[in-house]
Motif scaffolding. Structure first.
Motif, PDB file in Angstrom:
ATOM      1  N   PHE A 185      26.355   7.967   7.103  1.00 43.11           N
ATOM      2  CA  PHE A 185      25.194   8.730   6.623  1.00 43.11           C
ATOM      3  C   PHE A 185      24.005   7.766   6.558  1.00 43.11           C
ATOM      4  N   LEU A 186      22.913   8.156   7.193  1.00 43.56           N
ATOM      5  CA  LEU A 186      21.681   7.384   7.096  1.00 43.56           C
ATOM      6  C   LEU A 186      20.649   8.311   6.446  1.00 43.56           C
ATOM      7  N   ILE A 187      20.445   8.105   5.148  1.00 43.66           N
ATOM      8  CA  ILE A 187      19.673   9.073   4.368  1.00 43.66           C
ATOM      9  C   ILE A 187      18.470   8.381   3.733  1.00 43.66           C
ATOM     10  N   THR A 188      17.296   8.917   3.997  1.00 45.36           N
ATOM     11  CA  THR A 188      16.089   8.302   3.489  1.00 45.36           C
ATOM     12  C   THR A 188      15.479   9.127   2.356  1.00 45.36           C
ATOM     13  N   GLY A 189      14.673   8.437   1.548  1.00 46.73           N
ATOM     14  CA  GLY A 189      13.906   9.132   0.512  1.00 46.73           C
ATOM     15  C   GLY A 189      12.446   9.213   0.886  1.00 46.73           C
ATOM     16  N   ASP A 190      12.134   9.032   2.165  1.00 50.95           N
ATOM     17  CA  ASP A 190      10.727   8.908   2.575  1.00 50.95           C
ATOM     18  C   ASP A 190      10.455   9.641   3.881  1.00 50.95           C
ATOM     19  N   GLU A 191      10.968  10.876   4.020  1.00 48.42           N
ATOM     20  CA  GLU A 191      10.673  11.609   5.242  1.00 48.42           C
ATOM     21  C   GLU A 191       9.423  12.437   5.054  1.00 48.42           C
ATOM     22  N   GLU A 192       9.271  13.008   3.857  1.00 46.93           N
ATOM     23  CA  GLU A 192       8.133  13.888   3.593  1.00 46.93           C
ATOM     24  C   GLU A 192       6.893  13.092   3.174  1.00 46.93           C
ATOM     25  N   GLY A 193       7.037  11.778   2.950  1.00 45.18           N
ATOM     26  CA  GLY A 193       5.917  10.933   2.561  1.00 45.18           C
ATOM     27  C   GLY A 193       5.342  10.227   3.775  1.00 45.18           C
ATOM     28  N   PRO A 194       4.870   8.977   3.571  1.00 45.16           N
ATOM     29  CA  PRO A 194       4.264   8.253   4.699  1.00 45.16           C
ATOM     30  C   PRO A 194       5.263   7.855   5.790  1.00 45.16           C
ATOM     31  N   ALA A 195       6.581   7.955   5.492  1.00 46.20           N
ATOM     32  CA  ALA A 195       7.634   7.628   6.467  1.00 46.20           C
ATOM     33  C   ALA A 195       7.534   6.187   6.968  1.00 46.20           C
ATOM     34  N   ILE A 196       7.086   5.304   6.091  1.00 49.61           N
ATOM     35  CA  ILE A 196       7.011   3.884   6.453  1.00 49.61           C
ATOM     36  C   ILE A 196       8.225   3.146   5.904  1.00 49.61           C
ATOM     37  N   ASN A 197       8.627   3.487   4.676  1.00 50.39           N
ATOM     38  CA  ASN A 197       9.749   2.804   4.031  1.00 50.39           C
ATOM     39  C   ASN A 197      11.044   3.608   4.133  1.00 50.39           C
ATOM     40  N   GLY A 198      11.143   4.437   5.151  1.00 46.86           N
ATOM     41  CA  GLY A 198      12.311   5.301   5.289  1.00 46.86           C
ATOM     42  C   GLY A 198      13.153   4.956   6.494  1.00 46.86           C
ATOM     43  N   THR A 199      13.324   5.927   7.367  1.00 51.17           N
ATOM     44  CA  THR A 199      14.267   5.827   8.475  1.00 51.17           C
ATOM     45  C   THR A 199      14.043   4.596   9.353  1.00 51.17           C
ATOM     46  N   THR A 200      12.783   4.273   9.675  1.00 53.23           N
ATOM     47  CA  THR A 200      12.543   3.120  10.552  1.00 53.23           C
ATOM     48  C   THR A 200      13.107   1.837   9.945  1.00 53.23           C
TER      49      THR A 200
ATOM     50  N   GLY B  20       0.779  -1.233   0.000  1.00 48.65           N
ATOM     51  CA  GLY B  20       0.000   0.000   0.000  1.00 48.65           C
ATOM     52  C   GLY B  20       0.810   1.282   0.000  1.00 48.65           C
ATOM     53  N   THR B  21       2.149   1.167   0.003  1.00 51.46           N
ATOM     54  CA  THR B  21       2.981   2.374  -0.075  1.00 51.46           C
ATOM     55  C   THR B  21       4.005   2.180  -1.189  1.00 51.46           C
ATOM     56  N   PRO B  22       4.481   3.284  -1.785  1.00 45.38           N
ATOM     57  CA  PRO B  22       5.468   3.141  -2.859  1.00 45.38           C
ATOM     58  C   PRO B  22       6.801   2.602  -2.339  1.00 45.38           C
ATOM     59  N   ASP B  23       7.519   1.838  -3.187  1.00 38.51           N
ATOM     60  CA  ASP B  23       8.886   1.414  -2.856  1.00 38.51           C
ATOM     61  C   ASP B  23       9.749   2.667  -2.703  1.00 38.51           C
ATOM     62  N   ILE B  24      10.665   2.621  -1.740  1.00 35.46           N
ATOM     63  CA  ILE B  24      11.483   3.806  -1.470  1.00 35.46           C
ATOM     64  C   ILE B  24      12.959   3.441  -1.500  1.00 35.46           C
ATOM     65  N   GLU B  25      13.739   4.274  -2.170  1.00 42.32           N
ATOM     66  CA  GLU B  25      15.192   4.109  -2.154  1.00 42.32           C
ATOM     67  C   GLU B  25      15.782   4.878  -0.985  1.00 42.32           C
ATOM     68  N   ASN B  26      16.693   4.241  -0.273  1.00 40.55           N
ATOM     69  CA  ASN B  26      17.393   4.862   0.844  1.00 40.55           C
ATOM     70  C   ASN B  26      18.892   4.615   0.676  1.00 40.55           C
ATOM     71  N   LEU B  27      19.683   5.296   1.478  1.00 37.86           N
ATOM     72  CA  LEU B  27      21.142   5.147   1.369  1.00 37.86           C
ATOM     73  C   LEU B  27      21.764   5.059   2.759  1.00 37.86           C
ATOM     74  N   TYR B  28      22.698   4.109   2.921  1.00 36.77           N
ATOM     75  CA  TYR B  28      23.494   4.035   4.138  1.00 36.77           C
ATOM     76  C   TYR B  28      24.951   3.970   3.730  1.00 36.77           C
ATOM     77  N   ALA B  29      25.765   4.835   4.290  1.00 37.04           N
ATOM     78  CA  ALA B  29      27.177   4.881   3.921  1.00 37.04           C
ATOM     79  C   ALA B  29      28.011   4.985   5.179  1.00 37.04           C
ATOM     80  N   ARG B  30      29.105   4.228   5.228  1.00 38.01           N
ATOM     81  CA  ARG B  30      29.950   4.257   6.424  1.00 38.01           C
ATOM     82  C   ARG B  30      31.418   4.391   6.041  1.00 38.01           C
ATOM     83  N   LEU B  31      32.100   5.239   6.785  1.00 37.78           N
ATOM     84  CA  LEU B  31      33.546   5.401   6.659  1.00 37.78           C
ATOM     85  C   LEU B  31      34.159   4.929   7.973  1.00 37.78           C
ATOM     86  N   GLY B  32      35.052   3.940   7.893  1.00 39.33           N
ATOM     87  CA  GLY B  32      35.673   3.416   9.110  1.00 39.33           C
ATOM     88  C   GLY B  32      34.976   2.149   9.573  1.00 39.33           C
ATOM     89  N   THR B  33      35.673   1.410  10.448  1.00 40.65           N
ATOM     90  CA  THR B  33      35.114   0.150  10.945  1.00 40.65           C
ATOM     91  C   THR B  33      35.090   0.104  12.470  1.00 40.65           C
TER      92      THR B  33
END
Ligand SMILES: [Zn+2]
Length: 397
Positions: A134-149, A50-63
């Motif tokens: 970096f924890l970057i979502t494409g779904d903050e302004e939308g339903p916020a279901i397929n984003g940060t959570t 019931g919600t659109p697929d969302i692209e998100n990005l996670y990037a890490r420098l260092g271990t």
């Protein structure tokens, strides 16, 4: 070319039309900035019924630890009346020292500055002793279901742990340096229905008027106040947002009335204790109230909106002091530590690590002609760079 210039970074991001839920090239552009800096980049697509697929990005420098997360979103709200913009909403035009474009302050600007800040830090000192992600979502302004959570869950499942998070949402009301957010109020919504008996307005004894009941119940929600505020929070506030009867005839008593409300609440309450208080108020008002002059009981139903937002307050001194000190060192101004305003994705992040928010000046967010002072981009980059050095200094100590 390393992305040390926040103005160039922001122009690149604004030119990507990433109106929720479209990726619009914004995450690809961000990936292209981060990879040359040594970040390992994951693109995570989240799906739900019931919600659109969302692209998100996670990037890490260092271990290694300590691990600092920067969180935000590349999606933007729609442009509104495009003809009303004095420069194109995806143009990144600069006029009179300001860059125009949807997302300039909310919040591609914050991302552009943090990228520049970490790039400058690496150029001067090498990578921080620890990790930055970096924890970057494409779904903050939308339903916020397929984003940060979902992105947090995905990262945690593969073993990611963080010591602190900075969210780059616009937090300053008027001027850079005004305000850091160290918590947020909770938010809870509900809808009440009162059922009566429809009838002729001239024969009220044959009908039960639900309008009387809905007024009695909503009055009980609005008064008295729920609390007087706490040390870190303003008073909880309930607003009745609509009362609906849908009756077009003046001589008919309607069968049903509904009302909706939203309450922004402080740390006096949890969502659960507040639901109990609201229900108790409604029960008392219903028992004391009546749908007729000659007494007819008020019966009501309440439905709660799904997923209330929980209140939170961050009490991590290393994080708050590093950021506050960086703001003061760069701007000469002591930022107010605030919990005001609406909700943000920080409400999800707080379940994983301490979180604070600081970004640009929010005045034009979501408006036609959203724009940012180019000088603010330089200043915010300085603040973020100072913060990065300071936080890793604190955390290592
Ligand atoms: Zn935002």
């Amino acid at each position: 070319m390393t992305p040390t210039d926040p103005i160039a970074n922001l122009a690149t991001l604004i030119r990507c039309p990433s109106v929720t839920p479209a990726e619009g090239g914004a995450l690809s552009a961000l990936e292209a900035m981060l990879k040359p800096l040594g970040f390992a980049v994951d693109r995570v697509v989240a799906k739900d019924v019931g919600t659109p697929d969302i692209e998100n990005l996670y990037a890490r420098l260092g271990t290694e630890g300590p691990h600092l997360m920067f969180a935000g979103h590349t999606d933007v709200v729609p442009v509104g009346d495009e003809a009303a913009w004095s420069h194109g909403p995806f143009s990144a035009d600069i006029a009179n020292g300001e860059m125009y474009g949807r997302g300039a302050v909310d919040m591609k600007g914050g991302i552009a500055c943090f990228v520049a800040a970490i790039a400058r830090h690496i150029e001067k000192h090498g990578p921080p002793k620890g990790s930055v992600s970096f924890l970057i979502t494409g779904d903050e302004e939308g339903p916020a279901i397929n984003g940060t959570t979902k992105l947090l869950q995905w990262a945690a499942d593969k073993g990611e742990r963080w010591d602190a998070c900075l969210v780059g949402e616009p937090t300053n009301p008027d001027q850079l340096g005004d305000m850091i957010k160290i918590g947020r109020r909770g938010s809870l919504s509900g809808r009440i229905t009162v059922n009566g008996v429809q009838g002729h307005a001239a024969y009220p004894h044959l009908a039960d008027n639900p309008v009387r009941g809905i007024l009695q119940l909503t009055q009980a929600l609005m008064d008295p106040p729920f609390d007087n505020g706490t040390e870190s929070f303003q008073a909880s506030n309930l607003e009745v947002t609509t009362i609906d009867v849908g009756n077009s005839a003046v001589n008919v008593i309607p069968a049903k009335a509904t009302a909706a409300f939203n309450i922004r609440f402080n740390d006096t309450w949890t969502a659960e204790s507040l639901m109990a208080e609201i229900t108790a108020r409604l029960d008392r008002a219903a028992a004391a109230g009546s749908l007729r002059q000659d007494r007819a009981p008020v019966r009501y139903e309440i439905t709660w909106a799904e997923r209330p937002s929980h209140v939170f307050l961050t009490r991590n001194n290393a994080l708050i002091d590093s950021l506050s000190g960086a703001v003061e060192a760069v701007t000469g101004r002591q930022p107010k530590l605030s919990t005001t305003g609406g909700t943000s994705d920080a409400r999800f992040i707080k379940d994983y690590c301490p979180v604070v928010e600081f970004g640009l000046v929010g005045q034009t967010m979501h408006m036609v002609d959203e724009r940012v002072a180019v000088s603010d981009l330089e200043t915010l980059t300085d603040i973020y760079e100072t913060f990065i050095s300071s936080w890793f200094g604190h955390a290592a100590a």
